[in-house]
Design a protein around this motif. Structure first.
Motif, mmCIF file in Angstrom:
data_model
loop_
_atom_site.group_PDB
_atom_site.id
_atom_site.type_symbol
_atom_site.label_atom_id
_atom_site.label_comp_id
_atom_site.label_asym_id
_atom_site.label_seq_id
_atom_site.Cartn_x
_atom_site.Cartn_y
_atom_site.Cartn_z
ATOM 1 N N LYS A 1 -9.865 -30.425 -120.677
ATOM 2 C CA LYS A 1 -11.182 -31.003 -120.974
ATOM 3 C C LYS A 1 -12.284 -29.949 -120.976
ATOM 4 C CE LYS A 1 -10.301 -35.629 -119.589
ATOM 5 N NZ LYS A 1 -9.710 -36.253 -118.430
ATOM 6 N N ARG A 2 -13.342 -30.254 -121.716
ATOM 7 C CA ARG A 2 -14.547 -29.430 -121.647
ATOM 8 C C ARG A 2 -15.428 -30.059 -120.584
ATOM 9 N NH1 ARG A 2 -15.593 -29.873 -127.865
ATOM 10 N NH2 ARG A 2 -14.948 -31.936 -127.221
ATOM 11 N N VAL A 3 -15.529 -29.346 -119.478
ATOM 12 C CA VAL A 3 -16.168 -29.920 -118.291
ATOM 13 C C VAL A 3 -17.558 -29.317 -118.129
ATOM 14 C CG1 VAL A 3 -15.882 -30.299 -115.820
ATOM 15 C CG2 VAL A 3 -13.872 -29.910 -117.251
ATOM 16 N N LEU A 4 -18.542 -30.164 -118.077
ATOM 17 C CA LEU A 4 -19.899 -29.636 -117.912
ATOM 18 C C LEU A 4 -20.408 -29.964 -116.511
ATOM 19 C CD1 LEU A 4 -22.646 -29.437 -120.480
ATOM 20 C CD2 LEU A 4 -23.249 -30.319 -118.248
ATOM 21 N N ARG A 5 -20.695 -28.898 -115.772
ATOM 22 C CA ARG A 5 -21.230 -29.086 -114.415
ATOM 23 C C ARG A 5 -22.741 -28.938 -114.529
ATOM 24 N NH1 ARG A 5 -22.827 -30.700 -110.182
ATOM 25 N NH2 ARG A 5 -22.567 -29.626 -108.191
ATOM 26 N N LEU A 6 -23.435 -30.047 -114.363
ATOM 27 C CA LEU A 6 -24.882 -30.075 -114.605
ATOM 28 C C LEU A 6 -25.625 -30.049 -113.283
ATOM 29 C CD1 LEU A 6 -26.911 -30.374 -116.941
ATOM 30 C CD2 LEU A 6 -26.682 -32.842 -116.730
ATOM 31 N N LYS A 7 -26.471 -29.031 -113.122
ATOM 32 C CA LYS A 7 -27.163 -28.874 -111.840
ATOM 33 C C LYS A 7 -28.662 -28.825 -112.061
ATOM 34 C CE LYS A 7 -24.956 -26.216 -108.839
ATOM 35 N NZ LYS A 7 -23.830 -26.822 -108.155
ATOM 36 N N GLY A 8 -29.401 -29.341 -111.093
ATOM 37 C CA GLY A 8 -30.863 -29.293 -111.193
ATOM 38 C C GLY A 8 -31.336 -27.841 -111.194
ATOM 39 N N GLY A 9 -32.410 -27.562 -111.908
ATOM 40 C CA GLY A 9 -32.995 -26.218 -111.919
ATOM 41 C C GLY A 9 -32.060 -25.194 -112.521
ATOM 42 N N ASP A 10 -31.893 -24.087 -111.822
ATOM 43 C CA ASP A 10 -30.990 -23.020 -112.267
ATOM 44 C C ASP A 10 -29.768 -23.011 -111.347
ATOM 45 O OD1 ASP A 10 -30.935 -20.201 -113.857
ATOM 46 O OD2 ASP A 10 -30.020 -20.032 -111.876
ATOM 47 N N PRO A 11 -28.560 -22.883 -111.926
ATOM 48 C CA PRO A 11 -27.370 -22.982 -111.070
ATOM 49 C C PRO A 11 -27.233 -21.833 -110.068
ATOM 50 C CG PRO A 11 -26.761 -22.797 -113.418
ATOM 51 C CD PRO A 11 -28.242 -22.757 -113.358
ATOM 52 N N PHE A 12 -27.869 -20.707 -110.385
ATOM 53 C CA PHE A 12 -27.723 -19.542 -109.512
ATOM 54 C C PHE A 12 -28.887 -19.393 -108.534
ATOM 55 C CE2 PHE A 12 -24.616 -16.609 -112.047
ATOM 56 C CZ PHE A 12 -23.614 -17.550 -111.845
ATOM 57 N N ILE A 13 -29.778 -20.366 -108.499
ATOM 58 C CA ILE A 13 -30.857 -20.283 -107.504
ATOM 59 C C ILE A 13 -30.713 -21.477 -106.560
ATOM 60 C CG2 ILE A 13 -33.362 -20.306 -107.125
ATOM 61 C CD1 ILE A 13 -33.680 -18.696 -109.647
ATOM 62 N N PHE A 14 -30.274 -21.204 -105.363
ATOM 63 C CA PHE A 14 -30.020 -22.231 -104.348
ATOM 64 C C PHE A 14 -29.221 -23.400 -104.925
ATOM 65 C CE2 PHE A 14 -34.318 -20.474 -103.065
ATOM 66 C CZ PHE A 14 -33.754 -19.497 -102.255
ATOM 67 N N GLY A 15 -28.259 -23.067 -105.785
ATOM 68 C CA GLY A 15 -27.508 -24.134 -106.445
ATOM 69 C C GLY A 15 -26.003 -24.062 -106.193
ATOM 70 N N ARG A 16 -25.548 -23.114 -105.424
ATOM 71 C CA ARG A 16 -24.134 -22.925 -105.117
ATOM 72 C C ARG A 16 -23.272 -22.725 -106.372
ATOM 73 N NH1 ARG A 16 -22.619 -26.467 -99.856
ATOM 74 N NH2 ARG A 16 -21.103 -24.788 -99.706
ATOM 75 N N GLY A 17 -23.949 -22.322 -107.453
ATOM 76 C CA GLY A 17 -23.232 -22.091 -108.710
ATOM 77 C C GLY A 17 -22.210 -20.975 -108.560
ATOM 78 N N GLY A 18 -22.557 -19.963 -107.789
ATOM 79 C CA GLY A 18 -21.664 -18.826 -107.582
ATOM 80 C C GLY A 18 -20.342 -19.276 -106.995
ATOM 81 N N GLU A 19 -20.404 -20.154 -105.987
ATOM 82 C CA GLU A 19 -19.163 -20.623 -105.341
ATOM 83 C C GLU A 19 -18.280 -21.374 -106.334
ATOM 84 O OE1 GLU A 19 -20.095 -22.868 -101.687
ATOM 85 O OE2 GLU A 19 -22.018 -21.818 -101.853
ATOM 86 N N GLU A 20 -18.930 -22.163 -107.211
ATOM 87 C CA GLU A 20 -18.150 -22.972 -108.142
ATOM 88 C C GLU A 20 -17.419 -22.097 -109.150
ATOM 89 O OE1 GLU A 20 -20.677 -26.172 -109.545
ATOM 90 O OE2 GLU A 20 -21.067 -26.795 -107.498
ATOM 91 N N ILE A 21 -18.073 -21.008 -109.598
ATOM 92 C CA ILE A 21 -17.371 -20.191 -110.594
ATOM 93 C C ILE A 21 -16.412 -19.196 -109.954
ATOM 94 C CG2 ILE A 21 -19.024 -20.516 -112.475
ATOM 95 C CD1 ILE A 21 -20.011 -17.686 -111.915
ATOM 96 N N GLU A 22 -16.594 -18.892 -108.676
ATOM 97 C CA GLU A 22 -15.613 -18.022 -107.996
ATOM 98 C C GLU A 22 -14.216 -18.620 -108.128
ATOM 99 O OE1 GLU A 22 -16.627 -17.508 -103.860
ATOM 100 O OE2 GLU A 22 -18.356 -16.260 -104.442
ATOM 101 N N GLY A 23 -14.129 -19.931 -107.855
ATOM 102 C CA GLY A 23 -12.834 -20.628 -107.921
ATOM 103 C C GLY A 23 -12.291 -20.611 -109.341
ATOM 104 N N LEU A 24 -13.169 -20.792 -110.340
ATOM 105 C CA LEU A 24 -12.722 -20.817 -111.739
ATOM 106 C C LEU A 24 -12.201 -19.452 -112.142
ATOM 107 C CD1 LEU A 24 -15.761 -22.772 -113.224
ATOM 108 C CD2 LEU A 24 -13.475 -23.685 -112.822
ATOM 109 N N MET A 25 -12.926 -18.426 -111.701
ATOM 110 C CA MET A 25 -12.535 -17.051 -112.016
ATOM 111 C C MET A 25 -11.133 -16.789 -111.452
ATOM 112 S SD MET A 25 -13.909 -14.459 -113.467
ATOM 113 C CE MET A 25 -15.459 -13.642 -113.330
ATOM 114 N N ALA A 26 -10.932 -17.180 -110.179
ATOM 115 C CA ALA A 26 -9.640 -16.938 -109.530
ATOM 116 C C ALA A 26 -8.524 -17.707 -110.233
ATOM 117 C CB ALA A 26 -9.721 -17.340 -108.061
ATOM 118 N N ALA A 27 -8.858 -18.910 -110.750
ATOM 119 C CA ALA A 27 -7.830 -19.740 -111.388
ATOM 120 C C ALA A 27 -7.636 -19.382 -112.859
ATOM 121 C CB ALA A 27 -8.215 -21.213 -111.262
#
Ligand SMILES: C[S@@+](CC[C@H](N)C(=O)[O-])C[C@H]1O[C@@H](n2cnc3c(N)ncnc32)[C@H](O)[C@@H]1O
Length: 469
Positions: A295-321
């Motif tokens: 699937k094409r999965v869209l993770r939609l976050k308020g504001g900017d994902p990399f500013i107090f948005g824990r976006g980094g943690e979410e893509i760390e897992g994707l990168m590893a996988a």
């Protein structure tokens, strides 16, 4: 929604237009374009309509309206300049449960005729629900200029190959295939007038596609901005329109969610303070699971994902996988709220630096580098600082900032419900209580807050307590 938009098949169906002037002619023309069999009722017709009758396009009943003329009609339009006649047509047609449109402002009738952008077979209808036909026409003009006239050709080309693609590919792969076609060189060839070449390229693309290939999904980590949907980026909007599934936060506003593709699944993973609807770990694994399903999965976050948005943690897992992803920045709350509150975050005369911090409390305390925050001529922006506002203001003053330093609260920034409350470090906690300020709220501290007095421009609700600096 006051009216349900529908596209009606009136090919060869009898339609009655009561009236003989310009308005009646416009309505008759529209009905004819859709293939209706049109009869005009009027003692006299305009020269245009008379010519159309002479050309055999219309039938003319040279008389006044009588209810019996509605018998066997599919729909009726009342377009005379006499409101009483229009009312009578509407009443008689409604009594027969016919579709009836009244071409005046009376609000009679049971359907309205939209402004139409015709790229047949693609048809776009615009309506203001009768509130402002001028606005609907204006919108139509804008859309006309945005949508290439070759869209009709493109639709016909797709129609030609649709069955073949459906037989060859399962639904999800099919949608992806057509997305690629519509955004790729086949569409460009059609727009450039090379329909035959586009036809050959499409056929080759269908032959080349491997139906058994397992599609890898992907993840889009998208910043939705602070609330106003107009602040979305073009890329965010495009991805919202093509995602299969959207995982969204509490901070994502309703108007933005309305832009998600209609067939997409929506999963609420919203976080509220001290009440995580879905734990972060589960969100991370859900992103991976859904992408692995192709699937094409869209993770939609308020504001900017990399500013107090824990976006980094979410893509760390994707990168590893090894799951492909892209990150789309959004306007962070500090930029959005400051702009809409009329508070520049930096200013040559008042503030040469700006720091963003989170003000959430851990066991009643705020773990911040106070010395760094208490620099002169600096703006401090505090995210998630509402609950701890008392601790925040007390510590800043204890570490050297003046108690009368201006500070602002921006609640629901950039939305129609935005409230801005200006105060000082000494008075801010009381203002929060007095105005019953709720989440989401951003705190801006520094001399720049004073500039709001001249630069306040956004009309989204304002509270200015007496004595604020
Ligand atoms: C978890 S942080 C997310 C920040 C987000 N990633 C961003 O870049 O804006 C949530 C905090 O952002 C701030 N915030 C987000 N949207 C806001 C808005 N529309 N108005 C005021 N504050 C907002 C509030 O301080 C809220 O507690």
């Amino acid at each position: 929604m006051r009216y349900l938009p529908l596209f009606l098949d009136i090919r060869d169906k009898p339609c009655l237009v009561v009236g003989g002037g310009e308005v009646a002619a416009r309505k008759a023309n529209l009905l004819l374009e859709a293939g209706g069999a049109v009869t005009m009722v009027a003692p006299a017709l305009s020269p245009t309509l008379s010519r159309m009758v002479a050309d055999g396009l219309l039938t003319h009943l040279e008389t006044t309206f009588e209810a019996g003329q509605l018998d066997a009609m599919h729909l009726a339009v009342a377009a005379t300049d006499d409101p009483a006649v229009n009312r009578e047509v509407a009443a008689e047609a409604s009594a027969r449960r016919l579709l009836v449109n009244v071409a005046d402002r009376s609000g009679e009738g049971n359907f309205i005729v939209p402004s139409v952008i015709d790229r047949s077979p693609v048809t776009i209808a615009v309506s203001s629900g009768g509130a402002s036909p001028v606005l609907a026409r204006l919108l139509r003009a804008r859309l006309e200029s945005l949508i290439p006239s070759a869209y009709g050709q493109l639709a016909l080309l797709i129609e030609k190959f649709r069955g073949r693609v459906a037989r060859r590919l399962p639904p999800a792969a099919r949608r992806r295939f057509w997305d690629r076609v519509l955004q790729g060189n086949v569409a460009e060839m059609v727009f450039a007038g090379n329909v035959a070449e586009a036809d050959r390229a499409l056929e080759a693309a269908i032959d080349a596609v491997d139906p058994s290939a397992r599609q890898t999904g992907e993840v889009y980590l998208v910043g939705a901005g602070p609330g106003d949907p107009d602040l979305l980026t073009f890329r965010a909007l495009r991805l919202l329109q093509q995602a299969d599934v959207v995982l969204y936060d509490r901070l994502v506003s309703e108007p933005i969610l309305n832009m998600v593709r209609k067939g997409a699944d929506r999963i609420y993973v919203g976080k509220e303070k001290a009440h995580h609807a879905v734990p972060q770990q589960r969100i991370n694994s859900l992103l991976q699971e859904l992408a692995r399903e192709g699937k094409r999965v869209l993770r939609l976050k308020g504001g900017d994902p990399f500013i107090f948005g824990r976006g980094g943690e979410e893509i760390e897992g994707l990168m590893a996988a090894g799951i492909p992803f892209q990150v789309v920045p959004g306007i962070t709350a500090a930029s959005g709220c400051a702009a809409y509150a009329g508070i520049p975050l930096t200013h040559r005369d008042h503030s040469q630096s700006c720091v963003f911090v989170t003000g959430h409390l851990k066991s009643g305390a705020m773990d911040l580098n106070w010395a760094q925050l208490c620099q002169p001529n600096q703006t401090v922006v505090v995210y998630m600082g509402l609950t701890g506002v008392e601790v925040l203001c007390r510590e800043l003053v204890a570490h050297g900032l003046p108690a009368d330093l201006p500070a602002a609260l921006v609640e629901k920034g950039t939305t129609a419900e935005q409230r801005v409350i200006t105060a000082t470090l000494a008075t801010l906690p009381d203002e929060v209580k007095r105005h019953d300020v709720g989440a989401p709220t951003l705190i801006i501290i520094g001399h720049v807050v004073r500039l709001r007095r001249e630069l306040d421009w956004y009309r989204g609700g304002t509270v200015e307590p007496a004595g604020a600096s």
